[in-house]
Structure formats: structure tokens, C-alpha cells
Write a protein that holds these residues in place. Structure first.
Motif: not given
Length: 296
Positions: A148-149, A151-153, A155, A157, A190, A194, A236, A275, A277
Motif C-alpha cells: 500500500a505504501l 502504491a501510494d507513491r 498512483r 502518475t 503494487v 495503484a 520504484c 516513514d 506508515a
């Protein structure tokens, strides 16, 4: 009966604290094998160009992560380095001296390989020597919080996402090592989380050992992407969790230079580092491991 006291050994590859430490650090990595002077000179120059003269940003990040994990778990957490100080054996002794009856071992690398994670486990098992139970985490490549972490980075783009990881000798695939399979699984998870439709995978940080390594290498892959009409790339690094040499040099310098040569725009995600999270995710992994320790 009183509960068994637990402690955590948080393990990482290690990094020289200052430029003067690089020769000793590289000698430790080589483990007595001959060192080519030009390879040592190249490594020293990389650290010099990154501004690592008197302190290591990676060591500071590792300590920040350790301290945050200790607070999150309310358990003692000790850092153990594979190739620098404090050593894994030092961390194990500290945990035992603190009265730990069970030790959770967690490596800051999500994917299992006999050429990487197994070495950490072997060192920790030898250091504990049956004086406590060991709850070792072999792999956490599909951990939901980690997925999830990342994917947040990525998503949202509009760039082509390239997932990367440290390459290893290609022979591991024939030997049944799950490393490449786990990496691709992480990338798929991921990308799915995302909602990515445009992504690929490549390797980085190959060492000059004279044998084939897993590929394609990211520098070659960028050329392939350029030839296919891609002009924007977001890297990534799913095989890494911190800003160390393989990120700051191989991606931020070499891959950036290659992208510029090709007329491409390249960025990379912010690494998990410490981080909150990410620390919570690590804490959850440790809690599960401590629920089912195995005797060594």
C-alpha cells in the motif's frame, strides 16, 4: 508464569560511517577475496561524489527506523549490520544481555534469496547459539502495508513506472531461488493496487563478477523504453527500503545521466526510510513473528 521477554534485532547491509571507512567496509564485503584496486577506487569516488565525508545518511536513517520501531512495539530493538558495526552478533548479544528469551529477526529487505537473507539468518542463528528462541522473518515481499505504501507513491502518475531491485547472479533461478519470483509478485501487487497499466521491471547494481546476472539492467532498459517512445519514467525500487548507495548513486546519478542522454525525464519515488506508515508495517510483521517463534 511470567511472559518470556522479547527483543528485536533489526538487520541491514551496513554502510561506512565516513569516507575513510570505505576500504575496510569493502574488504568486509569481499570476505577475504582479492580486491581490484580500480574497483575500490571507484567505490571511494562514488561516496565522495555523494558527499559522504564524515557521516553516513543511511546509518542515520537506520537508527531513526530502529528508534521508531522500538517506540511502536514497546520492545527493545537492536541494530545489527551484515557488513559494518554494530554487527549482527553484537545486536544478538545485546538482546540476550537485556534478558530476551525470544529474539525476532527482521531484515530491512523484503525479498528472500539464499544469496542475501539466508546470510543474515545464519549470522543471527550462530550468534544466539540456542540461548533464546528465534522468530526470524524470511520474507515480507507481499506485506499489505508495504504494498500500500509503494502504491501510494506511484498512483496517478502519467509516467511509465519501472520497478527495480538489486540484481543477483542469474544462476539462482535454475537453483530454485524465489528472489526473482517474489520481486515480480511485489511489482504486480503494487501495480494492481495503484491501478497502473503502464509499467515494467528491471534490475540494477550488478557486480562485475564475470558471470551472467539477472536483467535487464536499468541502464539498458531505459534505452529500450526510449526506443519504444517512452519519454517519462518513474522509478520504484521495490527491492529497497532506504536511501543508500544503490539508490543515491545507481538511480539518482547513473540512471539520471542515462535518461538525460536519451532525452528522457526520470524521477524516483521517495523511499520508505523511517516513514511512520512503514514503521507501523514493520511492527505488524514483528508482532506476527513473535507469536510463532521457532527454536534454534
Amino acid at each position: 508464569m511470567s511472559p518470556v521477554k522479547a527483543a528485536v534485532v533489526l538487520m541491514a547491509y551496513g554502510s561506512p560511517e565516513r569516507l575513510a571507512d570505505v576500504p575496510a567496509y569493502y574488504a568486509d564485503i569481499r570476505g577475504g577475496r582479492p580486491i581490484a584496486p580500480e574497483q575500490l577506487d571507484d567505490l571511494v569516488e562514488r561516496y565522495r561524489r555523494l558527499g559522504i565525508e564524515d557521516s553516513s545518511p543511511l546509518n542515520a536513517i537506520t537508527e531513526e527506523t530502529r528508534a521508531a520501531l522500538e517506540r511502536e512495539l514497546a520492545l527493545p530493538v537492536f541494530t545489527g549490520m551484515k557488513h559494518w558495526t554494530p554487527r549482527i552478533a553484537d545486536a544478538a548479544e545485546a538482546a540476550l544481555a537485556d534478558g530476551a528469551g525470544v529474539v525476532a529477526g527482521l531484515v530491512l529487505a523484503p525479498h528472500w534469496s539464499a544469496l542475501s537473507i539466508k546470510g543474515y539468518r545464519d549470522q543471527l542463528e550462530r550468534a544466539i547459539g540456542g540461548r533464546a528462541e528465534l522468530a526470524f522473518v524470511d520474507s515480507w515481499h507481499d506485506e499489505p502495508g508495504f504494498v500500500a505504501l509503494l502504491a501510494d507513491r506511484v498512483r496517478g502518475t502519467d509516467a511509465h513506472v519501472v520497478f527495480t531491485a538489486h540484481s543477483l547472479p542469474a544462476r539462482i533461478v535454475a537453483e530454485g531461488d524465489p528472489y526473482k519470483e517474489q520481486l515480480l509478485e511485489t511489482a504486480h501487487l503494487v501495480a494492481e493496487a495503484a491501478g497502473l497499466g503502464d509499467w515494467s521491471f528491471s534490475f540494477q547494481s550488478e557486480s562485475p563478477t564475470g558471470e551472467p546476472w539477472l536483467g535487464p539492467d536499468i541502464l539498458d532498459h531505459l534505452g529500450e523504453l526510449c526506443g519504444a517512445g517512452v519519454d517519462r519514467v518513474l522509478v520504484c525500487p521495490v527491492g529497497f527500503v532506504s536511501d543508500h548507495l544503490e539508490i543515491r548513486w545507481d538511480i539518482d546519478v547513473e540512471a539520471q545521466e542515462r535518461a538525460a542522454e536519451l532525452g528522457m525525464h526520470l524521477e524516483r519515488i521517495e523511499m520508505p526510510n523511517a516513514d511512520p506508515a512503514f514503521v507501523r508495517t514493520l511492527a505488524g510483521i514483528v508482532r506476527r513473528a513473535l507469536a510463532v517463534p521457532s527454536r534454534v
